[in-house]
Design a protein around this motif. Structure first.
Motif, PDB file in Angstrom:
ATOM      1  N   GLY A 112      17.717 -23.501   0.621  1.00 25.12           N
ATOM      2  CA  GLY A 112      17.646 -22.844   1.367  1.00 25.12           C
ATOM      3  C   GLY A 112      18.168 -22.637   2.438  1.00 25.12           C
ATOM      4  O   GLY A 112      18.237 -20.858   2.362  1.00 25.12           O
ATOM      5  N   LEU A 113      19.485 -23.098   2.606  1.00 26.48           N
ATOM      6  CA  LEU A 113      20.298 -23.156   3.501  1.00 26.48           C
ATOM      7  C   LEU A 113      21.242 -22.055   2.201  1.00 26.48           C
ATOM      8  O   LEU A 113      21.825 -20.732   3.295  1.00 26.48           O
ATOM      9  CB  LEU A 113      21.418 -24.200   3.746  1.00 26.48           C
ATOM     10  N   VAL A 114      21.394 -22.257   1.156  1.00 23.44           N
ATOM     11  CA  VAL A 114      22.029 -20.813   0.833  1.00 23.44           C
ATOM     12  C   VAL A 114      21.656 -19.550   1.124  1.00 23.44           C
ATOM     13  O   VAL A 114      22.510 -18.873   1.152  1.00 23.44           O
ATOM     14  CB  VAL A 114      22.305 -21.731  -0.563  1.00 23.44           C
ATOM     15  N   ALA A 115      20.024 -19.711   0.566  1.00 25.48           N
ATOM     16  CA  ALA A 115      19.105 -18.376   0.640  1.00 25.48           C
ATOM     17  C   ALA A 115      19.514 -17.683   1.950  1.00 25.48           C
ATOM     18  O   ALA A 115      20.299 -16.721   1.991  1.00 25.48           O
ATOM     19  CB  ALA A 115      18.075 -18.553   0.738  1.00 25.48           C
ATOM     20  N   ALA A 116      19.510 -18.931   3.100  1.00 24.28           N
ATOM     21  CA  ALA A 116      19.669 -18.004   4.744  1.00 24.28           C
ATOM     22  C   ALA A 116      21.179 -17.596   4.145  1.00 24.28           C
ATOM     23  O   ALA A 116      21.518 -16.580   5.521  1.00 24.28           O
ATOM     24  CB  ALA A 116      19.686 -19.023   5.983  1.00 24.28           C
ATOM     25  N   VAL A 117      22.054 -18.103   4.897  1.00 24.74           N
ATOM     26  CA  VAL A 117      23.387 -17.607   4.699  1.00 24.74           C
ATOM     27  C   VAL A 117      23.700 -16.692   3.658  1.00 24.74           C
ATOM     28  O   VAL A 117      24.403 -15.569   4.046  1.00 24.74           O
ATOM     29  CB  VAL A 117      24.203 -18.885   4.727  1.00 24.74           C
ATOM     30  N   SER A 118      22.818 -16.467   2.096  1.00 24.77           N
ATOM     31  CA  SER A 118      23.247 -15.491   1.459  1.00 24.77           C
ATOM     32  C   SER A 118      23.375 -14.052   2.206  1.00 24.77           C
ATOM     33  O   SER A 118      23.341 -12.991   2.230  1.00 24.77           O
ATOM     34  CB  SER A 118      22.721 -15.247  -0.034  1.00 24.77           C
ATOM     35  N   CYS A 119      21.790 -13.950   2.909  1.00 25.84           N
ATOM     36  CA  CYS A 119      20.810 -13.001   3.382  1.00 25.84           C
ATOM     37  C   CYS A 119      22.132 -12.404   4.788  1.00 25.84           C
ATOM     38  O   CYS A 119      21.655 -11.521   5.315  1.00 25.84           O
ATOM     39  CB  CYS A 119      19.893 -13.601   4.358  1.00 25.84           C
ATOM     40  N   TYR A 120      22.323 -13.608   5.716  1.00 25.06           N
ATOM     41  CA  TYR A 120      22.936 -13.562   7.446  1.00 25.06           C
ATOM     42  C   TYR A 120      24.798 -12.743   6.320  1.00 25.06           C
ATOM     43  O   TYR A 120      24.922 -11.171   6.660  1.00 25.06           O
ATOM     44  CB  TYR A 120      23.937 -14.431   7.605  1.00 25.06           C
ATOM     45  N   GLU A 121      25.192 -13.109   5.097  1.00 24.12           N
ATOM     46  CA  GLU A 121      26.547 -12.762   4.402  1.00 24.12           C
ATOM     47  C   GLU A 121      26.270 -10.726   4.405  1.00 24.12           C
ATOM     48  O   GLU A 121      26.900  -9.848   4.177  1.00 24.12           O
ATOM     49  CB  GLU A 121      27.155 -12.697   3.733  1.00 24.12           C
ATOM     50  N   GLU A 122      25.028 -10.789   3.165  1.00 19.82           N
ATOM     51  CA  GLU A 122      24.370  -9.189   3.687  1.00 19.82           C
ATOM     52  C   GLU A 122      24.290  -8.025   4.606  1.00 19.82           C
ATOM     53  O   GLU A 122      24.794  -7.445   4.842  1.00 19.82           O
ATOM     54  CB  GLU A 122      23.302  -8.978   2.724  1.00 19.82           C
ATOM     55  N   LEU A 123      23.909  -9.073   5.658  1.00 20.91           N
ATOM     56  CA  LEU A 123      23.685  -8.153   7.021  1.00 20.91           C
ATOM     57  C   LEU A 123      24.755  -8.280   7.615  1.00 20.91           C
ATOM     58  O   LEU A 123      25.351  -6.920   8.143  1.00 20.91           O
ATOM     59  CB  LEU A 123      22.625  -8.878   8.064  1.00 20.91           C
ATOM     60  N   ALA A 124      25.821  -9.542   7.521  1.00 20.92           N
ATOM     61  CA  ALA A 124      27.169  -9.484   8.570  1.00 20.92           C
ATOM     62  C   ALA A 124      28.273  -8.169   7.216  1.00 20.92           C
ATOM     63  O   ALA A 124      28.975  -7.194   7.847  1.00 20.92           O
ATOM     64  CB  ALA A 124      27.893 -10.568   7.572  1.00 20.92           C
ATOM     65  N   LEU A 125      27.958  -7.472   5.950  1.00 18.53           N
ATOM     66  CA  LEU A 125      28.365  -6.669   5.285  1.00 18.53           C
ATOM     67  C   LEU A 125      28.463  -4.993   5.354  1.00 18.53           C
ATOM     68  O   LEU A 125      29.058  -5.000   6.110  1.00 18.53           O
ATOM     69  CB  LEU A 125      28.731  -6.736   3.578  1.00 18.53           C
ATOM     70  N   GLU A 126      26.744  -5.347   6.102  1.00 19.87           N
ATOM     71  CA  GLU A 126      26.424  -3.992   6.564  1.00 19.87           C
ATOM     72  C   GLU A 126      27.308  -3.527   8.050  1.00 19.87           C
ATOM     73  O   GLU A 126      27.480  -2.244   8.468  1.00 19.87           O
ATOM     74  CB  GLU A 126      24.807  -3.862   6.274  1.00 19.87           C
ATOM     75  N   ALA A 127      27.484  -4.561   8.653  1.00 16.76           N
ATOM     76  CA  ALA A 127      27.366  -4.238  10.082  1.00 16.76           C
ATOM     77  C   ALA A 127      28.866  -3.808   9.797  1.00 16.76           C
ATOM     78  O   ALA A 127      29.443  -3.487  10.647  1.00 16.76           O
ATOM     79  CB  ALA A 127      27.687  -5.657  11.334  1.00 16.76           C
ATOM     80  N   ALA A 128      30.009  -4.224   8.699  1.00 20.88           N
ATOM     81  CA  ALA A 128      31.379  -4.565   8.736  1.00 20.88           C
ATOM     82  C   ALA A 128      31.388  -2.682   8.682  1.00 20.88           C
ATOM     83  O   ALA A 128      32.052  -2.062   8.477  1.00 20.88           O
ATOM     84  CB  ALA A 128      32.434  -5.704   7.727  1.00 20.88           C
ATOM     85  N   LEU A 129      30.792  -2.349   7.399  1.00 18.41           N
ATOM     86  CA  LEU A 129      30.806  -1.547   6.853  1.00 18.41           C
ATOM     87  C   LEU A 129      30.398   0.024   7.905  1.00 18.41           C
ATOM     88  O   LEU A 129      31.123   1.403   7.590  1.00 18.41           O
ATOM     89  CB  LEU A 129      29.890  -1.277   5.421  1.00 18.41           C
ATOM     90  N   LYS A 130      29.436  -0.485   8.494  1.00 17.43           N
ATOM     91  CA  LYS A 130      28.521   0.975   8.977  1.00 17.43           C
ATOM     92  C   LYS A 130      28.954   0.227  10.178  1.00 17.43           C
ATOM     93  O   LYS A 130      28.729   1.959  11.308  1.00 17.43           O
ATOM     94  CB  LYS A 130      27.403   0.986   8.638  1.00 17.43           C
ATOM     95  N   GLY A 131      29.531  -0.036  10.864  1.00 21.25           N
ATOM     96  CA  GLY A 131      29.445  -0.504  12.789  1.00 21.25           C
ATOM     97  C   GLY A 131      28.055  -0.712  13.353  1.00 21.25           C
ATOM     98  O   GLY A 131      26.476  -0.418  12.688  1.00 21.25           O
TER      99      GLY A 131
END
Length: 436
Positions: A378-397
């Motif tokens: 459960g924790l791995v899945a939640a943090v992985s989803c965060y990482e996906e959103l974090a990367l989108e923020a880093a790429l697109k602002g």
């Protein structure tokens, strides 16, 4: 063999150079190029690197430059160890989240997101320049947050793999407790970068081989229960976690799990003792003074306090396997950060996970894993989803993307808290984010 280190002016570079010198039979480096915009500091590190190699009779040449394109031309591999904004930015990452009652840490939580936002665009620009100069070079990412940065590189089609020292550090410590050679210890290591658990520890028979990271064939026996029974107290103390928790879970978490399992307690401690960044900055000042001594030709003991133990051994093993120079036991198996590709079926194929992988024929393939227990899954899945959103923020602002990533993070997850953290993150990073 030519290696280039981007961020070669780091005070940690002598650790890598020492490893290259000691393990020359595994990785025959002929040319080492240190790249860094900080010219004065770079020359200091470069001079020490040359003295270390000379002392150990290593024939490699060391050059220093601020010209990235020249440095990476014809390089077999490029090592990335960047810190955008330096220790000053890290100090802020570890300070302003505490104002909101959240952990201040450079890779976990809101501070980790800030570092990702600053870092990903710079790393991708470097990687593209490496590809233009030398499309066959491997990119070895030491730059935190390793999972997010490595995914950015892989998504952009680069030949990249991420590396962390948590697994090799635990393997070395377990071997010391058992009184055996490190090569005889194999780890059942699973999770994401800085979010992993050792679910098993196999002691291989002498001469069976196995590689330090796990997943290799060979007879052995499970010793994790024995480790927790005989050495539970020092293991727990080293992690900063209660021994009853380790025995209850039957695993050894990475020390980063303390930020999740004891979040409020850690916040209280950080408010009292201050940031790790301030401590590291003081250590770096001492190290630079030592490095300036022309008589110094070994890495100083103080460097151990800088962090990153065993990175050089991990780097040599990985490079040897990628470049086909390995001579140690099972050099093609190592814990790295790489594509999931169905290994953890509850995560997208594109996710980057940290597990043992087989490295051969220029490919990095995560090894099959037994099902991950719900408590960890459960924790791995939640943090992985965060990482996906974090990367989108880093790429697109965009403020809304930063907010989304924070709202998704298990250590935030509340509307008002995510709003306040977003405001602080942007305020503290205006000089590094061109879209703010």
């Amino acid at each position: 063999m030519k290696l280039a280190i981007v961020g070669g002016g780091s005070t940690y570079t002598p650790e890598l150079v020492d490893g290259f010198a000691r393990l020359r039979d595994t990785l025959p480096v002929g040319e080492l190029v240190l790249v860094d915009p900080a010219a004065e500091r770079l020359e200091l590190i470069g001079a020490l690197a040359r003295r270390i190699l000379v002392r150990q009779g290593h024939p490699a040449t060391v050059t220093t430059t601020g010209d990235l394109d020249a440095a990476v031309a014809d390089a077999d591999a490029v090592l990335l160890q960047l810190r955008i904004g330096g220790q000053a930015a890290r100090n802020e990452d570890e300070t302003w989240p505490l104002e909101c009652g959240c952990v201040g840490q450079e890779t976990t939580g809101a501070g980790g997101l800030a570092k990702a936002l600053r870092t990903v665009p710079v790393v991708l620009d470097i990687a593209e320049r490496v590809r233009r100069a030398n499309p066959h070079a491997w990119l070895i990412d030491f730059t935190n947050p390793v999972g997010i940065v490595t995914r950015a590189l892989l998504d952009a089609g680069h030949r990249a793999v991420g590396l962390c020292n948590v697994a090799i550090g635990l393997q070395r410590k377990f071997a010391a407790h058992l009184g055996v050679a490190p090569e005889r210890v194999r780890l059942d290591h699973v999770g994401l970068n800085h979010l992993t658990w050792e679910r098993g520890v196999t002691l291989l028979e002498p001469g069976a081989g196995g590689g330090w990271g796990g997943g290799a064939d060979g007879p052995g026996r499970e010793v994790l229960p024995e480790l927790l029974e005989r050495f539970g107290e020092p293991i727990a103390a080293d992690l900063g976690l209660p021994l009853p928790l380790l025995r209850r879970l039957g695993v050894v978490p990475s020390y980063y799990l303390r930020y999740f399992y004891q979040h409020d307690e850690v916040v209280g401690e950080l408010r009292v003792k201050g940031s790790r960044a301030a401590e590291v900055a003081a250590i770096e000042r001492e190290l630079l003074a030592l490095y300036a001594d022309p008589a110094l030709d070994t890495k100083p003991e103080l460097l151990e306090k800088r962090g990153g133990a065993y990175y050089s051994e991990a780097a040599v093993q990985l490079l040897a396997a990628l470049l086909g120079t390995g001579s140690g036991p099972a050099p093609g198996v190592q814990v790295v950060n790489t594509r999931n590709d169905g290994v953890l079926p509850f995560l997208p194929a594109e996710a980057v996970i940290e597990v043992p992988a087989r490295i051969a024929d220029g490919r990095v393939t995560a090894l099959p894993q037994r099902p991950v227990e719900p408590l960890f899954r459960g924790l791995v899945a939640a943090v992985s989803c965060y990482e996906e959103l974090a990367l989108e923020a880093a790429l697109k602002g965009g403020r809304h993307r930063v907010f989304d990533a924070l709202l998704a993070h298990p250590l935030v997850g509340q509307l008002d808290l995510a709003e306040r953290l977003t405001d602080r993150l942007l305020a503290h990073n205006r000089n590094h984010l061109d879209w703010v």
